[in-house]
Design an enzyme around this catalytic site. Structure first.
Site, mmCIF file in Angstrom:
data_model
loop_
_atom_site.group_PDB
_atom_site.id
_atom_site.type_symbol
_atom_site.label_atom_id
_atom_site.label_comp_id
_atom_site.label_asym_id
_atom_site.label_seq_id
_atom_site.Cartn_x
_atom_site.Cartn_y
_atom_site.Cartn_z
ATOM 1 N N ASP A 135 30.041 56.594 15.597
ATOM 2 C CA ASP A 135 30.757 56.256 16.820
ATOM 3 C C ASP A 135 32.004 55.454 16.423
ATOM 4 O O ASP A 135 33.003 56.022 15.985
ATOM 5 C CB ASP A 135 29.779 55.481 17.712
ATOM 6 C CG ASP A 135 30.311 55.216 19.105
ATOM 7 O OD1 ASP A 135 30.956 56.106 19.674
ATOM 8 O OD2 ASP A 135 30.071 54.114 19.637
ATOM 9 N N VAL A 181 25.384 59.889 24.912
ATOM 10 C CA VAL A 181 24.348 60.929 24.868
ATOM 11 C C VAL A 181 22.995 60.350 24.467
ATOM 12 O O VAL A 181 22.926 59.304 23.804
ATOM 13 C CB VAL A 181 24.749 62.061 23.894
ATOM 14 C CG1 VAL A 181 25.973 62.791 24.401
ATOM 15 C CG2 VAL A 181 24.988 61.529 22.481
ATOM 16 N N ARG A 232 14.460 58.645 23.117
ATOM 17 C CA ARG A 232 14.549 59.104 21.720
ATOM 18 C C ARG A 232 13.707 60.362 21.500
ATOM 19 O O ARG A 232 13.972 61.145 20.602
ATOM 20 C CB ARG A 232 14.043 58.015 20.770
ATOM 21 C CG ARG A 232 14.893 56.745 20.763
ATOM 22 C CD ARG A 232 14.456 55.862 19.610
ATOM 23 N NE ARG A 232 14.920 54.499 19.728
ATOM 24 C CZ ARG A 232 16.119 54.071 19.352
ATOM 25 N NH1 ARG A 232 16.982 54.914 18.835
ATOM 26 N NH2 ARG A 232 16.458 52.812 19.481
HETATM 27 P P1 IMP Z 1 28.905 52.686 15.287
HETATM 28 O O1 IMP Z 1 28.592 51.562 14.377
HETATM 29 O O2 IMP Z 1 29.786 52.287 16.435
HETATM 30 O O3 IMP Z 1 29.414 53.933 14.611
HETATM 31 O O4 IMP Z 1 27.587 53.002 16.089
HETATM 32 C C1 IMP Z 1 26.575 53.714 15.624
HETATM 33 C C2 IMP Z 1 25.354 53.420 16.462
HETATM 34 O O5 IMP Z 1 25.665 53.252 17.850
HETATM 35 C C3 IMP Z 1 24.433 54.610 16.415
HETATM 36 O O6 IMP Z 1 23.543 54.529 15.331
HETATM 37 C C4 IMP Z 1 23.745 54.548 17.763
HETATM 38 O O7 IMP Z 1 22.622 53.700 17.672
HETATM 39 C C5 IMP Z 1 24.716 53.884 18.688
HETATM 40 N N1 IMP Z 1 25.412 54.887 19.551
HETATM 41 C C6 IMP Z 1 26.710 55.221 19.538
HETATM 42 N N2 IMP Z 1 26.993 56.154 20.456
HETATM 43 C C7 IMP Z 1 25.820 56.454 21.067
HETATM 44 C C8 IMP Z 1 25.463 57.383 22.109
HETATM 45 O O8 IMP Z 1 26.257 58.161 22.677
HETATM 46 N N3 IMP Z 1 24.142 57.376 22.465
HETATM 47 C C9 IMP Z 1 23.218 56.572 21.889
HETATM 48 N N4 IMP Z 1 23.515 55.701 20.901
HETATM 49 C C10 IMP Z 1 24.812 55.638 20.494
#
Ligand code: IMP
Ligand code: MG
Length: 189
Positions: A102, A152, A164
Site C-alpha cells: 500500500d 479491499v 480474512r
Molecule cells: P503499507 O505499509 O502501507 O504498505 O501497508 C501494508 C499493510 O496495510 C498491509 O499488510 C495490510 O495489512 C494493510 N492494508 C493496506 N491496504 C489494505 C486494504 O485495502 N485492505 C486491508 N488491509 C490493507
C-alpha cells in the site's frame, strides 16, 4: 459473509491463476539458492500458504508480525514483532511475502531489518499492489495483482480484524463497514 460485499474483485479462479503464474516466476528465481520464505502476519498467512505449496524447491518458512492498521482503513504506527531467529535469515535468500503493498512502509522497513540481520538477499512478493497509494519509492519484485485505490478485504486481508477468511477479494458495503467498525474489537495486522 459475501452478503457484506458490494463487489467481488477477484474470485477463487482468478486468484488461483494469478498465484500459479507468480509461483512459476518465484521458482525460477530461487532455484538452487538457500531460500527462506518470510510470511508477514497476519494478512499474508492465506497467500503464503497457497504460494509455498506451488514452489517445488527446497525452502524454509519463517514469520514476522507487522501491524500498521489499527481498527479502520487508515495507517497507524508500524510495529514489528516475532522477528525470525538469526539462523533463519543469516546468509540466506529471503522472499518477504505480504498481503498488499500500500504505502510501502511495511515492506521497506522489513527489507531493511532483514538485511541488517544478515540476509544474503531480500526479494519481496505481494498478493496485491496498490501503486497509487505509495508514500515512498518502493516496488515489489513479484506481485499477483494490481488493484485500484479501494479498501479491499478477503483472502487474508481484514477490516478491523474481520473477513480474512473470505475465499475471494472484494469491497465492503458501507453498511457492513459501519457495523464492523463500531463493534468492540481485538487487534488486526
Ligand atoms: P503499507 O505499509 O502501507 O504498505 O501497508 C501494508 C499493510 O496495510 C498491509 O499488510 C495490510 O495489512 C494493510 N492494508 C493496506 N491496504 C489494505 C486494504 O485495502 N485492505 C486491508 N488491509 C490493507
Ligand atoms: Mg497486514
Amino acid at each position: 459473509m459475501h452478503e457484506d460485499l458490494a463487489e467481488v474483485l477477484l474470485d477463487e479462479d482468478a486468484i488461483r491463476a494469478g498465484i500459479d503464474r507468480l509461483a512459476a516466476e518465484v521458482t525460477e528465481t530461487f532455484r538452487g539458492r538457500d531460500l527462506t520464505v518470510v510470511s508477514v502476519l497476519k494478512g499474508s498467512c492465506v497467500f503464503a500458504s497457497d504460494l509455498i505449496r506451488r514452489l517445488p524447491i527446497p525452502l524454509e518458512l519463517a514469520f514476522v508480525a507487522a501491524s500498521s492498521y489499527r481498527d479502520g482503513t487508515e495507517s497507524g504506527e508500524l510495529s514489528l514483532d516475532f522477528l525470525p531467529a538469526g539462523n533463519e535469515i543469516e546468509g540466506r535468500s529471503l522472499l518477504l511475502v505480504d498481503d498488499i503493498l500500500d504505502t510501502g512502509r511495511t515492506m521497506h522497513r522489513l527489507k531493511k531489518e532483514m538485511l541488517a540481520m544478515g540476509a544474503a538477499e531480500v526479494r519481496t512478493c505481494v498478493f496485491l499492489d496498490k501503486p497509487s497509494r505509495r508514500a515512498l519509492e518502493f516496488e515489489a519484485d513479484f506481485r499477483a495483482f494490481e488493484v485500484d485505490d479501494l479498501f479491499v478485504v478477503g483472502y487474508g486481508l481484514d477490516f478491523a480484524g474481520r473477513y480474512r477468511n473470505l475465499p475471494c477479494v472484494g469491497v465492503l458495503r458501507p453498511e457492513a463497514q459501519e457495523r464492523v467498525a463500531t463493534r468492540p474489537s481485538a487487534t488486526s495486522a
